[in-house]
Enzyme design. Structure first.
Site, PDB file in Angstrom:
ATOM      1  CG  HIS A  15       7.290  -0.055  10.159  1.00  0.00           C
ATOM      2  ND1 HIS A  15       7.272  -0.478  11.457  1.00  0.00           N
ATOM      3  CD2 HIS A  15       7.037   1.287  10.201  1.00  0.00           C
ATOM      4  CE1 HIS A  15       7.016   0.539  12.267  1.00  0.00           C
ATOM      5  NE2 HIS A  15       6.873   1.625  11.522  1.00  0.00           N
ATOM      6  CG  ASP A  71      -0.224  -0.043   2.563  1.00  0.00           C
ATOM      7  OD1 ASP A  71       0.932  -0.532   2.617  1.00  0.00           O
ATOM      8  OD2 ASP A  71      -0.793   0.429   3.565  1.00  0.00           O
TER       9      ASP A  71
END
Ligand code: BDR
Ligand code: CA
Length: 334
Positions: free
Chosen positions: A258, A19
């Site tokens: 991340h 995303d």
């Protein structure tokens, strides 16, 4: 034996579901520069931005990466994915805008020269491509999810049987011993679609959870993006808003990698230490929505049903060296 068959069987394939999102883009940057995996598809999903923007950002960014790689990489197609969570909910994007910029890619595309091409797209939905890839690549395929798990959960619902041979599913999401980052209980990707996460974590498939326990330690100083050529300048713009948010929130001069860590773990599993345990997800609408309940009680051993490998420790230095070494492969980094 047909010439080349042996080699073909050694090829490892990866499908990245993302995303983008600044750290998603950094993960793709690292992954595409490595020969470890061959990428047949990138799928996009709602999350940091709307599904429409995630699809567009991924196509733009894949094409931008190809333009700067020394070695020629195939024109990897991007597929559009789910627009809403499985329960029909939609995440507010107000905080994501502050973290990833209004359109998800920081200030990267403010410079219009970086928008020369929109990479290959398709009308085929992401879940269908995930099913096809699992069926055709089988044990050679690793699936890495860097956003909410909606696309993968839809694929599992449609064709659960085809996933039994897939080598591994690496999920960036959740937290075992750490507080969340979107609420005190929940990490962002899981919070966006708790039901999808629950279905993936309880699937019995070989899943590795790369959550905040390790990603919070994957901190790269922004100085690494100073100087260099046009490629490095573009990444400096990419991380601008993300770095500003870190500075405000944590008073730190670094950014949290991340999503790059999750992809790195798929490429090099020994970067982290994992424990095998059950992971459940709170799918309620209450205060613990999206919390990953990781059963770390001792002596569970072989009694664990549908275990997940949960990453709890990270070799930070090795990971950062690994990450940067891939960025150096781009034309315009130096
Ligand atoms: C995750 O949330 C998103 O904002 C990042 O892209 C990453 O996938 C971290 O919690
Ligand atoms: Ca992401």
């Amino acid at each position: 034996m047909v010439a080349g068959t042996k080699c073909e069987s050694l090829v490892r394939y990866a499908l990245v579901d993302c995303d983008p999102g600044v750290d998603d883009a950094l993960a793709l940057t690292m992954g595409f520069a490595s020969p470890i995996f061959r990428y047949d598809a990138v799928t996009s999903v709602h999350g940091n931005v709307s599904a429409r923007l995630a699809y567009r950002n991924a196509r733009r960014f894949v094409s931008f990466l190809r333009d700067h790689l020394e070695s020629s990489v195939p024109d990897v197609p991007v597929y559009p994915g789910a627009t809403l969570a499985l329960d029909g909910s939609r995440m507010s994007r107000s905080e994501s805008r502050l973290i990833h910029g209004p359109e998800g890619m920081g200030a990267m595309f403010d410079d219009k020269r970086r928008l020369r091409r929109l990479g290959r797209g398709s009308s085929k939905p992401a879940w269908e491509v995930i099913v096809e890839q699992a069926a055709s690549r089988g044990s050679a395929l690793t699936i890495i999810t860097l956003g909410p798990l909606t696309n993968l959960a839809l694929a599992l619902r449609r064709a659960p049987g085809v996933f039994s041979r897939v080598k591994r599913i690496v999920v960036m999401g959740g937290a075992a011993r750490m507080p969340g980052n979107v609420t005190p209980a929940a990490e962002f990707n899981i919070y966006c679609d708790p039901l999808a996460a629950k279905e993936v974590f309880s699937s019995g498939l070989p899943v590795t959870m790369v959550g905040l326990d390790v990603t919070r330690r994957a901190l790269l100083h922004v100085d690494e993006f100073e100087g260099g050529g046009s490629f490095r300048a573009a990444l400096r713009d990419l991380i601008k808003v993300y770095a500003r948010f870190s500075r405000k929130r944590r008073d730190a001069g670094d950014i949290t990698l991340h999503d790059p860590l999750a992809l790195a773990v798929a490429m090099k599993p020994d970067l982290v230490k994992t424990v095998s345990c059950r992971v459940d997800v709170d799918t309620s609408k209450g205060i613990a929505r999206g919390m990953t309940l990781v059963d770390l009680r001792e002596n569970r051993g072989s009694r664990v049903k549908n275990p997940v490998d949960v990453a709890l420790d990270l070799d930070v230095k090795r990971f950062l060296t690994f990450f940067i070494s891939h960025l150096r492969k781009y034309r315009g980094w130096e």
